[in-house]
Write a protein that holds these residues in place. Structure first.
Motif, PDB file in Angstrom:
ATOM      1  N   CYS A 292      -6.513 -11.407   6.553  1.00 33.82           N
ATOM      2  CA  CYS A 292      -5.861 -11.780   7.812  1.00 33.82           C
ATOM      3  C   CYS A 292      -5.718 -13.293   8.000  1.00 33.82           C
ATOM      4  N   GLY A 293      -6.292 -14.113   7.090  1.00 28.38           N
ATOM      5  CA  GLY A 293      -6.101 -15.560   7.165  1.00 28.38           C
ATOM      6  C   GLY A 293      -7.322 -16.367   7.569  1.00 28.38           C
ATOM      7  N   LYS A 294      -8.487 -15.750   7.656  1.00 26.26           N
ATOM      8  CA  LYS A 294      -9.713 -16.471   8.056  1.00 26.26           C
ATOM      9  C   LYS A 294     -10.009 -17.631   7.110  1.00 26.26           C
ATOM     10  N   THR A 295     -10.055 -17.355   5.834  1.00 30.92           N
ATOM     11  CA  THR A 295     -10.364 -18.393   4.842  1.00 30.92           C
ATOM     12  C   THR A 295      -9.261 -19.439   4.785  1.00 30.92           C
ATOM     13  N   THR A 296      -8.031 -19.031   4.941  1.00 29.96           N
ATOM     14  CA  THR A 296      -6.919 -19.982   4.946  1.00 29.96           C
ATOM     15  C   THR A 296      -7.071 -20.971   6.088  1.00 29.96           C
ATOM     16  N   ILE A 297      -7.432 -20.502   7.283  1.00 33.62           N
ATOM     17  CA  ILE A 297      -7.642 -21.400   8.423  1.00 33.62           C
ATOM     18  C   ILE A 297      -8.764 -22.384   8.114  1.00 33.62           C
ATOM     19  N   LEU A 298      -9.878 -21.895   7.594  1.00 34.98           N
ATOM     20  CA  LEU A 298     -11.010 -22.785   7.275  1.00 34.98           C
ATOM     21  C   LEU A 298     -10.620 -23.799   6.206  1.00 34.98           C
ATOM     22  N   ASN A 299      -9.882 -23.380   5.202  1.00 36.35           N
ATOM     23  CA  ASN A 299      -9.436 -24.312   4.153  1.00 36.35           C
ATOM     24  C   ASN A 299      -8.494 -25.374   4.706  1.00 36.35           C
ATOM     25  N   LEU A 300      -7.688 -25.031   5.695  1.00 32.99           N
ATOM     26  CA  LEU A 300      -6.780 -26.007   6.296  1.00 32.99           C
ATOM     27  C   LEU A 300      -7.537 -27.042   7.129  1.00 32.99           C
ATOM     28  N   LEU A 301      -8.733 -26.696   7.598  1.00 35.49           N
ATOM     29  CA  LEU A 301      -9.542 -27.634   8.377  1.00 35.49           C
ATOM     30  C   LEU A 301     -10.246 -28.660   7.510  1.00 35.49           C
ATOM     31  N   THR A 302     -10.423 -28.389   6.222  1.00 37.72           N
ATOM     32  CA  THR A 302     -11.159 -29.300   5.359  1.00 37.72           C
ATOM     33  C   THR A 302     -10.235 -30.212   4.593  1.00 37.72           C
TER      34      THR A 302
END
Length: 72
Positions: free
Chosen positions: A62-72
């Motif tokens: 659903c995009g959880k890891t994608t969101i976290l990767n975009l924050l770093t």
């Protein structure tokens, strides 16, 4: 009774009330320009204050890891 707050206390309170991280309408697409682009994150917005504990919960893919990767 008179309440007096030091400037350090006021600065700390102000810092705690301001977002440490703020996302507005975050969008991430994979494969742009290909035959089958994938919309991984669609207009996600949220604020996180300093010291706040949060978790992203959702099904696989659903995009959880994608969101976290975009924050770093």
């Amino acid at each position: 009774m008179i309440l007096t707050l030091s400037s350090q206390v006021l600065q700390k309170e102000l810092a705690m009330s301001q977002p440490a991280i703020e996302l507005r309408d975050l969008v991430m697409r994979f494969g742009v320009g290909t035959a089958n682009p994938v919309l991984a994150v669609d207009r996600v917005s949220f604020n996180l204050k300093a010291g706040e504990f949060v978790s992203l919960v959702g099904p696989s893919g659903c995009g959880k890891t994608t969101i976290l990767n975009l924050l770093t």
